[in-house]
Structures are given as C-alpha cells and as structure tokens.
Design a protein around this motif. Structure first.
Motif, PDB file in Angstrom:
ATOM      1  N   MET A 100      22.914  29.865  47.834  1.00  0.00           N
ATOM      2  CA  MET A 100      23.847  30.108  46.755  1.00  0.00           C
ATOM      3  C   MET A 100      24.845  31.173  47.214  1.00  0.00           C
ATOM      4  O   MET A 100      24.472  32.188  47.765  1.00  0.00           O
ATOM      5  CB  MET A 100      23.084  30.583  45.514  1.00  0.00           C
ATOM      6  N   SER A 101      26.104  30.898  46.982  1.00  0.00           N
ATOM      7  CA  SER A 101      27.172  31.836  47.322  1.00  0.00           C
ATOM      8  C   SER A 101      28.051  32.040  46.091  1.00  0.00           C
ATOM      9  O   SER A 101      28.522  31.082  45.485  1.00  0.00           O
ATOM     10  CB  SER A 101      27.999  31.283  48.486  1.00  0.00           C
ATOM     11  N   ARG A 102      28.245  33.306  45.736  1.00  0.00           N
ATOM     12  CA  ARG A 102      28.948  33.642  44.496  1.00  0.00           C
ATOM     13  C   ARG A 102      30.236  34.410  44.793  1.00  0.00           C
ATOM     14  O   ARG A 102      30.228  35.377  45.553  1.00  0.00           O
ATOM     15  CB  ARG A 102      28.036  34.480  43.609  1.00  0.00           C
ATOM     16  N   LEU A 103      31.299  33.985  44.140  1.00  0.00           N
ATOM     17  CA  LEU A 103      32.622  34.566  44.309  1.00  0.00           C
ATOM     18  C   LEU A 103      33.029  35.285  43.029  1.00  0.00           C
ATOM     19  O   LEU A 103      33.028  34.688  41.951  1.00  0.00           O
ATOM     20  CB  LEU A 103      33.639  33.456  44.610  1.00  0.00           C
ATOM     21  N   TRP A 104      33.370  36.567  43.154  1.00  0.00           N
ATOM     22  CA  TRP A 104      33.929  37.318  42.027  1.00  0.00           C
ATOM     23  C   TRP A 104      35.432  37.125  42.071  1.00  0.00           C
ATOM     24  O   TRP A 104      36.075  37.431  43.064  1.00  0.00           O
ATOM     25  CB  TRP A 104      33.564  38.790  42.139  1.00  0.00           C
ATOM     26  N   LEU A 105      35.998  36.602  40.994  1.00  0.00           N
ATOM     27  CA  LEU A 105      37.434  36.326  40.943  1.00  0.00           C
ATOM     28  C   LEU A 105      38.071  37.111  39.804  1.00  0.00           C
ATOM     29  O   LEU A 105      37.628  37.026  38.662  1.00  0.00           O
ATOM     30  CB  LEU A 105      37.662  34.829  40.745  1.00  0.00           C
ATOM     31  N   THR A 106      39.105  37.873  40.155  1.00  0.00           N
ATOM     32  CA  THR A 106      39.850  38.633  39.155  1.00  0.00           C
ATOM     33  C   THR A 106      41.274  38.821  39.642  1.00  0.00           C
ATOM     34  O   THR A 106      41.638  38.364  40.721  1.00  0.00           O
ATOM     35  CB  THR A 106      39.157  39.981  38.830  1.00  0.00           C
ATOM     36  N   GLY A 107      42.080  39.476  38.840  1.00  0.00           N
ATOM     37  CA  GLY A 107      43.463  39.699  39.243  1.00  0.00           C
ATOM     38  C   GLY A 107      44.288  40.265  38.101  1.00  0.00           C
ATOM     39  O   GLY A 107      43.763  40.797  37.122  1.00  0.00           O
ATOM     40  N   TYR A 108      45.575  40.096  38.250  1.00  0.00           N
ATOM     41  CA  TYR A 108      46.518  40.644  37.283  1.00  0.00           C
ATOM     42  C   TYR A 108      46.284  40.097  35.881  1.00  0.00           C
ATOM     43  O   TYR A 108      45.876  38.950  35.699  1.00  0.00           O
ATOM     44  CB  TYR A 108      47.956  40.295  37.679  1.00  0.00           C
ATOM     45  N   ARG A 109      46.606  40.918  34.889  1.00  0.00           N
ATOM     46  CA  ARG A 109      46.639  40.475  33.507  1.00  0.00           C
ATOM     47  C   ARG A 109      47.941  39.696  33.315  1.00  0.00           C
ATOM     48  O   ARG A 109      48.921  39.908  34.034  1.00  0.00           O
ATOM     49  CB  ARG A 109      46.626  41.660  32.533  1.00  0.00           C
ATOM     50  N   SER A 110      47.978  38.830  32.346  1.00  0.00           N
ATOM     51  CA  SER A 110      49.165  37.996  32.119  1.00  0.00           C
ATOM     52  C   SER A 110      50.419  38.841  31.878  1.00  0.00           C
ATOM     53  O   SER A 110      51.482  38.558  32.439  1.00  0.00           O
ATOM     54  CB  SER A 110      48.933  37.039  30.951  1.00  0.00           C
ATOM     55  N   TYR A 111      50.308  39.884  31.090  1.00  0.00           N
ATOM     56  CA  TYR A 111      51.474  40.709  30.783  1.00  0.00           C
ATOM     57  C   TYR A 111      51.988  41.462  32.006  1.00  0.00           C
ATOM     58  O   TYR A 111      53.158  41.789  32.088  1.00  0.00           O
ATOM     59  CB  TYR A 111      51.191  41.673  29.627  1.00  0.00           C
ATOM     60  N   GLU A 112      51.096  41.738  32.981  1.00  0.00           N
ATOM     61  CA  GLU A 112      51.535  42.413  34.206  1.00  0.00           C
ATOM     62  C   GLU A 112      52.409  41.502  35.067  1.00  0.00           C
ATOM     63  O   GLU A 112      53.161  41.977  35.906  1.00  0.00           O
ATOM     64  CB  GLU A 112      50.330  42.891  35.021  1.00  0.00           C
ATOM     65  N   MET A 113      52.268  40.201  34.847  1.00  0.00           N
ATOM     66  CA  MET A 113      53.061  39.226  35.595  1.00  0.00           C
ATOM     67  C   MET A 113      54.209  38.680  34.753  1.00  0.00           C
ATOM     68  O   MET A 113      54.910  37.764  35.171  1.00  0.00           O
ATOM     69  CB  MET A 113      52.160  38.099  36.092  1.00  0.00           C
ATOM     70  N   GLY A 114      54.395  39.243  33.565  1.00  0.00           N
ATOM     71  CA  GLY A 114      55.474  38.800  32.696  1.00  0.00           C
ATOM     72  C   GLY A 114      55.254  37.417  32.121  1.00  0.00           C
ATOM     73  O   GLY A 114      56.204  36.705  31.810  1.00  0.00           O
ATOM     74  N   ILE A 115      53.993  37.034  31.959  1.00  0.00           N
ATOM     75  CA  ILE A 115      53.660  35.713  31.415  1.00  0.00           C
ATOM     76  C   ILE A 115      53.071  35.918  30.019  1.00  0.00           C
ATOM     77  O   ILE A 115      52.025  36.538  29.859  1.00  0.00           O
ATOM     78  CB  ILE A 115      52.675  34.966  32.335  1.00  0.00           C
ATOM     79  N   PHE A 116      53.768  35.381  29.026  1.00  0.00           N
ATOM     80  CA  PHE A 116      53.360  35.592  27.644  1.00  0.00           C
ATOM     81  C   PHE A 116      53.066  34.293  26.901  1.00  0.00           C
ATOM     82  O   PHE A 116      52.629  34.319  25.756  1.00  0.00           O
ATOM     83  CB  PHE A 116      54.431  36.400  26.905  1.00  0.00           C
ATOM     84  N   LYS A 117      53.331  33.155  27.545  1.00  0.00           N
ATOM     85  CA  LYS A 117      53.071  31.857  26.917  1.00  0.00           C
ATOM     86  C   LYS A 117      52.367  30.943  27.917  1.00  0.00           C
ATOM     87  O   LYS A 117      52.593  31.019  29.123  1.00  0.00           O
ATOM     88  CB  LYS A 117      54.381  31.215  26.466  1.00  0.00           C
TER      89      LYS A 117
END
Length: 184
Positions: free
Chosen positions: A1-18
């Motif tokens: 079993m191999s597990r990947l933790w995936l995360t990143g920018y919040r939507s508002y940090e990328m200017g994505i609101f819709k």
C-alpha cells in the motif's frame, strides 16, 4: 500500500471563486496527470483534507480516476469536527457530498476547533500516514499551504519522504499542452 498526501492552494489564493472558472479546467487536468502518474508509480490511496480549492478539486479528480483504476482509494481527513461549518451553505453541502464520496473519512479531533495545535496534529497525522506528498504549490508564490510545505521539508530532514510540487511554471506548461491538445 502506498499513500499520497495531496494538498495545495485554496481556491481564493488562485483567484478562483466559481466552479466554472476556466482556470479550473487546467488545474483539474494537471491534477489528473499528476495523480495518474502517482498511481502508475504504485500509489493506491490519495489522502487529502476538505479545504476549498486544491483538496476539493483533488477529491473530484480522484473520484473520476476511480472509474479507470479499481485499486484507487480516497481518504478525506479533517483536522476537527464541524470543519467548514462557517462556510456558506452551498460550500458546506458540497463538502458533505465530497466527504460522502470517500472510501474513508474521519477527523483528527472529534471536537470543534480549539486552537492551532489541532492543525499541527493534522499535519503530523498526514505525514505519519502517507508515504509521499504532492502539493499544488510554488514557493515563489506563498499561500497557506506553505505551512504544510515547511513541515514536509522538516520531516524530510529525518527520513526519506518524496515531495512533488506543481509550480506556476508547471501549470503554465500544462495549460499550453492542454490548449494544443484541444486544437487536435
């Protein structure tokens, strides 16, 4: 079993609101390419949280990929009980739906938010229960995910723990590739 933790920018940090923002098409395409590569390298669990932005987009992408990869599983781990309860109702409903789609979901703390120690415990849990990490993150453009990035770098000082960052330059290259493929 191999597990990947995936995360990143919040939507508002990328200017994505819709949900219909054109940037989102490229970001999900980039996530799909990256997660697919991780699966082909042996990842069978993707672990993420429920933050608005990268984490929720990743849940949607993983759910799509599960149609082609039977072995793929999704774990949604929240730092505390009632996570997201301060969000607008439509965002709360979407979070509940995404959590329900997971193969496993839980909270680190089975109580409401008490303090930043819960977020640090969340990071520790994710590191201890994953074999590698993928971040939609560019150190040249800091955001809230920088806390996770710095924690991962510290973790790497004591043990092997592969980290892949998808940077803004990577996203631009993928956007160009995506656009060229759409013309074919």
């Amino acid at each position: 079993m191999s597990r990947l933790w995936l995360t990143g920018y919040r939507s508002y940090e990328m200017g994505i609101f819709k949900d219909n923002d054109p940037k989102l098409t490229v970001i999900k395409y980039a996530l799909k390419l990256s997660i697919t590569q991780a699966i082909e390298e042996g990842v069978d669990w993707v672990l993420t949280g429920g933050q608005l932005g990268t984490e929720q987009w990743a849940i949607e992408v993983v759910n799509e990929l599960k149609e082609d990869y039977d072995q793929l599983r999704l774990g949604v781990i929240l730092p505390f009980q009632k996570f997201g309860s301060q969000w607008k109702e439509d965002k709360q409903i979407k979070l509940a739906s995404l959590i329900a789609s997971a193969d496993f979901h839980d909270q680190i703390y089975h109580q409401e938010y008490q303090g930043p120690y819960q977020l640090r415990a969340y990071q520790d849990f994710m590191l201890e229960h994953s074999d590698r990490a993928f971040l939609l993150y560019d150190p040249d453009f800091p955001g809230k995910v920088d806390y996770d990035y710095q924690k991962i770098l510290k973790w790497q000082e004591e043990r092997p723990y592969p980290l892949t960052n998808l940077t803004m330059d990577d996203l631009q290259e993928i956007a160009t590739d995506y656009e060229e493929n759409q013309k074919l």
